[in-house]
Write a protein that holds these residues in place. Sequence first.
Motif, short mmCIF file in Angstrom:
data_model
loop_
_atom_site.label_atom_id
_atom_site.label_comp_id
_atom_site.label_asym_id
_atom_site.label_seq_id
_atom_site.Cartn_x
_atom_site.Cartn_y
_atom_site.Cartn_z
N UNK A 1 0.82 -1.21 0.00
CA UNK A 1 0.00 0.00 0.00
C UNK A 1 0.85 1.25 0.00
N UNK A 2 1.97 1.18 0.77
CA UNK A 2 2.89 2.33 0.78
C UNK A 2 3.46 2.58 -0.62
N UNK A 3 3.88 1.51 -1.30
CA UNK A 3 4.40 1.62 -2.66
C UNK A 3 3.34 2.19 -3.59
N UNK A 4 2.12 1.65 -3.47
CA UNK A 4 1.06 2.10 -4.35
C UNK A 4 0.77 3.59 -4.14
N UNK A 5 0.70 4.00 -2.89
CA UNK A 5 0.45 5.41 -2.60
C UNK A 5 1.56 6.30 -3.14
N UNK A 6 2.80 5.81 -3.01
CA UNK A 6 3.94 6.60 -3.51
C UNK A 6 3.86 6.75 -5.03
N UNK A 7 3.51 5.66 -5.72
CA UNK A 7 3.41 5.73 -7.19
C UNK A 7 2.25 6.64 -7.60
N UNK A 8 1.14 6.54 -6.90
CA UNK A 8 0.02 7.44 -7.21
C UNK A 8 0.40 8.89 -6.96
N UNK A 9 1.15 9.14 -5.89
CA UNK A 9 1.59 10.51 -5.61
C UNK A 9 2.50 11.02 -6.72
N UNK A 10 3.42 10.17 -7.18
CA UNK A 10 4.34 10.58 -8.24
C UNK A 10 3.60 10.79 -9.56
N UNK A 11 2.56 9.98 -9.81
CA UNK A 11 1.76 10.17 -11.03
C UNK A 11 1.05 11.51 -10.97
N UNK A 12 0.48 11.81 -9.81
CA UNK A 12 -0.20 13.10 -9.67
C UNK A 12 0.76 14.27 -9.84
N UNK A 13 1.96 14.11 -9.27
CA UNK A 13 2.96 15.19 -9.38
C UNK A 13 3.35 15.42 -10.83
N UNK A 14 3.65 14.34 -11.57
CA UNK A 14 4.04 14.49 -12.98
C UNK A 14 2.89 15.04 -13.80
N UNK A 15 1.68 14.58 -13.54
CA UNK A 15 0.53 15.09 -14.29
C UNK A 15 0.34 16.58 -14.05
#
Length: 1130
Positions: free
Chosen positions: A283-297
Amino acid sequence: MAATEDFPDHIEYYNPEEAKKDEQDNLYVEFTRFLNDYTRSLRTLETELDPFLSTTSDPLLDPVAVDTAPYEQSQIVSLVATDNAAIRKFVSVFAYLCHELHCYSRLAAVRYYRALLTFGFGDATPYPDGDAQIFASRMLPLLFDLSSFLSRVNSLVINTIQQMAALHNSKLKKDLHFKSVNLSPVFDALAKAMRMLITIDIIIHHNPALTDAWEKYAKLMVQASKNPASFSGISDLEIRRFEKVQQVIGGTILSSKCFHSCKSLQFDSENLIVVTANRSLQALFRNAIERMIRTHTALLVATASDEYHDLSDMIGLVGLYEFYVHIWADKDPKLFKAMWDLCLRTPVVSVFCNRVFFPCSILRNLGQTYHFKMAKDFNEQKFKREYLTTLSKTLYSRMIQLSMKTAAWCVKMESNLTKSGDASRKGLDHILPERILLLYHGVVYASQLSNLFISYEHLRAQFNEPVSHLDMLALCRCIILLKSIKNTFHRTANITAETISLMIEYQCAFVLKILRRNRGRFESGLNARNESEMDALAALRLAINMLRGVSTEQRRIVLGLAISIFSSSDAVKENDLGTIDYIMRRINVTSDLSYLVSQSCDCSFMCWEESLFQDYLRHVFKNPELASTLQYMLVSMQDIMPILQKSLHKNPNEIIEAYRTGVLDILNREIITPLQYEIETDLRMQSHTYLTNQRSSAHRDLIQFLALKPLVFAGVTVDIKTLVSNYLDVTFYNTNTVVLSDWRVYEEMRNLARDKYNLTLTEAHLPGQTHDQGLDVLVIMKRLHEFVLKYDYNLNTQVFIERQSDSKVLNTIGIVHIANSIRTHGTGIMNTAVNSTYQFLRKKFVQFSQFLYDDHIKLRLHKDMQFCTEHKDEMGFKYPFDRADRFNKDIRSLGVTEVQNLSYLDRFRELITQIGNAMGYVRMIRSGGLLYCSNAIKFVPDLKNIVDFEDLVAKERLAAETKTSAENLDMSIQNLTQSFEGGFEYFALLVNVFASEFCSEQNHHLKSFYIIIPPLTVNFIEHIILAKDKLVKKSAQDFMFTDDGFAIGVAYVLKLLDQNSKFDALHWFDAVAQYYRDAKAEKERELQQKKRTKESYDSIMYQLKNIKARFHEYQLLRFSFTSAKIFFDY
């Protein structure tokens, strides 16, 4: 008492501290004076050199550079100074891991990317057997080092993952309150590691020359292991070590599986560390990837508003997502769709140099593995082509928009960062925000320009689409703007370095203000028994401490970890966290300014865009108003140099020299040569307008090219104006020498070149021929075949005398005439004359070889050689004179010429004489050159102690023009001295150029030349006696009194064939002397024995006179031949 009166009333005692202070003050004053004087000297030098300095600066050539990157010697353990043990332990561990991953990412770019990329650069690949194994063996140390490097990176990744897994392990009750921490800096570091591994894979995957060479080398090592006796110097231990490492190198590195090897690691540990089954960590990994996706978007959306976005971080994000999916096999379509949508917006990402990354390709393969519908239905080629079409339609408009922004930015930078007085007038509070924004926008614009070029050009290259003229101009404009941005940063580097620490401190102050405000609010409602709140307070205080120091990478990592801790609580408000994140992005850019500018403005990919470079140069030549952009394009082509210098498979200097030559050839072909021809044509047309009564048509403003400062590329300076001037000088001179009467026309063209193009050409008016100049060297050089036939050479006086003339006067050519010609045409004519002699000798030696190859001649010479070998004891080691005389007479039986009644031996003797005359002409050229040098240097009183005029001018502090004149005078005297002392060894040159070919196996028939010299000398003596008799009889033709060309020719050919010793073994001249002594003695005996009738007496006396005359000619020939041999003794 009287003695005490000599002492003063007040005694000043020695104070060491005051003395030391005075000494320091004196040193400070002296050092300040030195700096001021040195600054003035540099300013003066810069002013003087300004016309010759390039328009752009090369940071690689700067003697001194300022590194603006923050630096301190503190370690992470000393930075994490907090009383909270849990925070100290947590931050220290992850800060060390993050910092080491960052360091390894930078190390890979410097140590491995470049050497792997340049393998096979500029060569025809794949390499053939032999070269492939050698080049691959030179890469072995790097590949071994890379194998160890990857092992260390993999261990760091395992350690990082397991450390996070330990935090989220339900079986470990310790530090459970850290589960809510998002660990953003840790995932950013892991993404950098993934990006690094993918980059290595892409570089190797797109370099088949490296993999092919390695396969050939591996096969060679297999053969060595099977048959070690055939390979000396290789032990069994070395082979076994290589086999172990070869599995890693061949199976992982050179198979482009570095990233695959990393994600396939075993992360679960026996000591309660579980990763694959840890849902909390997932879940931590998933949240981190989602956060990075939002940041790049968000950054992609904000790019239009000038926010910095490093697209290469997308590589790490895609790698991290694939890493996550591989470990936990997460088939969540929502997460995949979010990644998919992000990748569709960035179809091309630059990896390194000209290597690119296609995120959609990786996700499509991953999606097809997990049966995502959007990946199965995705047509990658169609998507890329549509994106390319859309990009092509908007390329020029986007380029215009970026061009306007960049131009405005450059103007603001020049006005803001070149006025040092603004800070005192306006105040730092007003200056610093402006400069921070300017620096930030400079990096943003450079990144946008680079991404625009790479996206379009690599998609176009993939589909092999032709680039339109408009798109070509837009792409080249991108490059020019990138180099303009970098040049602006470089010009303003001094002022930037003065205030960059203040800029960072200014931004940190804003974050400090926010954190202090939130700390006061948080402390007011703090529950001291709540560990989470105490940890958040400790992290808040740690963040404040990090902001008070230098903004190094370690401090920013610790700051990021501290922010990730208290951001999980309500220690800081949500909107304040957004503000902190916004400011931290700018702090990161300001702190890493030099690195980001270097990366964003790097145009090393232009090395593979020679066709684009060539097309643009062609366009610039048609539009001279763009001439000022040439230097920027050359600088972009030069960015590959630091990468080429890291080549390991070949000598980097060879690769760089080949690349430099190729680029300069393009510049010469597309700009310089057409410019020279067009200016010459324009000058000729305008100078001949009176013939057509028409004015020349309007031409382009070519003076724009001539007004350019010298172009600099890879250490080579190209001054277009000088090259054009030299070309016109040479062309006008050469054409003027053909028709000397046209000197006025060329003088008008020189004046026109000065008035229209500001070209100062050398005066080259050729004087008419003077009486003492004689036949000109140019005339002799053009008609050398006639000259050696119509002139006879005298060895002692070094004079050529005409054989016959229609007038009563015979022309002579001496050393003085040659020296006068050299004075007229310059010493360069000497090399040209020798070269024409070489071409003449080549033709004559063909006839020489054909004569000795004739069957009749070859058979007779073979018999003579056999005879001398078999009867050398009987003959007293002397070649018989009678045999030589019989050879001369017998050869007439083979036939004679109809007109001149010459035998084959006569014609061969003339051939040798012509060769000797040509060598005499070369000797005269050398002597004339020495005479010219001696006449030119005769005003120097002492050649061993020459006065240095430059030093004298410098001591007297005369004007700069005088100093330049003194330098030119010193150089001229030095050249004349060297020429006078050394001379010109042309004989050695003409021997060396033919000797090896003469002694080759295919010219084996020439080995008998020495045996034909005796009959050849007999023929020559008959010829010279007959010619001298005609001179006495005042015959109208075929008379002469000297012909030393024959002796020089024989000596020269003997030297070429290395047959001097063989000819000396014949003792020919001793045999001639013995023959004529015997003949003379016999005639004297006949004179004494016979009755002295008048008829018999006159007959014998005539025969004695004839014997003496012939013997005298033989002696003269012997002396000339001995003297000629000295020329070739070196």
